[in-house]
Design a protein around this motif. Structure first.
Motif, PDB file in Angstrom:
ATOM      1  N   ASN A  21      41.663  41.683  32.853  1.00  7.60           N
ATOM      2  CA  ASN A  21      40.919  42.225  33.751  1.00  7.60           C
ATOM      3  C   ASN A  21      41.407  41.579  35.077  1.00  7.60           C
ATOM      4  OD1 ASN A  21      38.975  43.563  35.211  1.00  7.60           O
ATOM      5  ND2 ASN A  21      37.161  42.645  34.558  1.00  7.60           N
TER       6      ASN A  21
ATOM      7  N   ASN B 268      40.926  38.976  41.459  1.00  8.44           N
ATOM      8  CA  ASN B 268      39.623  38.868  40.897  1.00  8.44           C
ATOM      9  C   ASN B 268      40.179  38.792  39.190  1.00  8.44           C
ATOM     10  OD1 ASN B 268      37.203  39.676  39.259  1.00  8.44           O
ATOM     11  ND2 ASN B 268      36.646  40.247  41.413  1.00  8.44           N
TER      12      ASN B 268
ATOM     13  N   HIS C 263      38.557  38.286  35.241  1.00  7.82           N
ATOM     14  CA  HIS C 263      37.377  38.123  34.627  1.00  7.82           C
ATOM     15  C   HIS C 263      36.044  38.110  35.876  1.00  7.82           C
ATOM     16  CE1 HIS C 263      39.982  37.709  31.504  1.00  7.82           C
ATOM     17  NE2 HIS C 263      40.111  36.528  31.711  1.00  7.82           N
ATOM     18  N   ASP C 264      36.232  39.026  36.676  1.00  7.22           N
ATOM     19  CA  ASP C 264      34.945  38.867  37.539  1.00  7.22           C
ATOM     20  C   ASP C 264      34.790  37.559  38.354  1.00  7.22           C
ATOM     21  OD1 ASP C 264      34.140  41.624  37.005  1.00  7.22           O
ATOM     22  OD2 ASP C 264      33.104  41.008  35.241  1.00  7.22           O
ATOM     23  N   SER C 265      35.964  36.859  38.533  1.00  6.18           N
ATOM     24  CA  SER C 265      35.887  35.526  39.340  1.00  6.18           C
ATOM     25  C   SER C 265      36.925  35.661  40.415  1.00  6.18           C
ATOM     26  CB  SER C 265      35.840  34.349  38.360  1.00  6.18           C
ATOM     27  OG  SER C 265      36.024  33.174  39.278  1.00  6.18           O
ATOM     28  N   VAL C 266      36.558  35.369  41.665  1.00  5.46           N
ATOM     29  CA  VAL C 266      37.664  35.336  42.490  1.00  5.46           C
ATOM     30  C   VAL C 266      38.423  34.123  42.539  1.00  5.46           C
ATOM     31  CG1 VAL C 266      37.938  35.364  45.233  1.00  5.46           C
ATOM     32  CG2 VAL C 266      36.042  36.805  44.289  1.00  5.46           C
TER      33      VAL C 266
ATOM     34  N   SER D 188      40.231  42.689  52.246  1.00  7.16           N
ATOM     35  CA  SER D 188      39.860  44.015  51.535  1.00  7.16           C
ATOM     36  C   SER D 188      40.970  44.675  52.273  1.00  7.16           C
ATOM     37  CB  SER D 188      38.549  44.147  51.603  1.00  7.16           C
ATOM     38  OG  SER D 188      38.218  44.153  53.021  1.00  7.16           O
TER      39      SER D 188
END
Length: 195
Positions: free
Chosen positions: A22, A129, A131-134, A167
């Protein structure tokens, strides 16, 4: 695909499998020499960073890496404030930094070096990102071997990490807007290394 596998000496399964990780890369990759470097070389390095990020994501399931320890992106009044904020968070006071690569890695940044067919690329950084970690990756050119140059390159990329939005796509910036960001990152690097 068979021919690519033969030429690149990679197993054919590599080209056929779907990514199970991910990993999401930000649309921006900050290259220090973006205005003068051929897009072909920049694209090659972005692809390599994607592979490194996938390898990191896989390894991180088995090894516990340091958590990211940088101030959250915010609007600093100037680059010196951002540099002092990072020094304070990392407990560096105003002393010289013996090994910035070690310090950055201990604070959760991913650093790597890469070979490139051009000397036009010094270093670049990417936000991802996993595993949902920046996380942030800083890539350093193997063509540059001076310790002071490498430290400046790392500090410059830290400037992008702390000062700039990830972004948006930097390819869409006007040349003068990009030059302004590069100057801000240079000013940050100077203030961070020599407070």
């Amino acid at each position: 695909i068979v021919k690519m596998g033969e030429v690149l000496d990679y197993p054919i399964d590599f080209f056929l499998e779907t990514d199970k990780d991910n990993v999401i890369l930000a649309p921006s990759t900050y290259f220090r020499s973006q205005l003068t470097t051929n897009k072909k070389y920049r694209t090659e390095q972005i692809f390599k960073i994607g592979l490194i990020c996938r390898i990191y994501a896989y390894i991180s399931e088995y090894i516990e890496f340091p958590e990211l320890n940088t101030p959250h992106y915010e609007s600093y009044s100037d680059y010196e404030e951002a540099a002092i904020s990072l020094r304070n968070q990392w407990g560096l006071s105003d002393k010289p930094i013996d090994n910035l690569i070690y310090v950055a890695e201990q604070n959760g940044l991913i650093l790597t070096s890469y070979a490139t067919p051009t000397n036009a690329i010094d270093a670049f950084s990417q936000c991802l990102n996993i595993h949902d970690s920046v996380r942030y990756v800083i890539a350093l050119s193997k063509n540059k071997t001076s310790a002071s140059r490498i430290h400046f390159d790392v500090a410059h990329e830290l400037g992008h990490i702390l000062l700039h939005e990830w972004s948006e796509n930097v390819e869409d910036l006007l040349p003068e807007e990009f030059r302004e960001r590069e100057q801000e990152a240079n000013d940050f690097a100077s203030a961070f290394l020599l407070p």
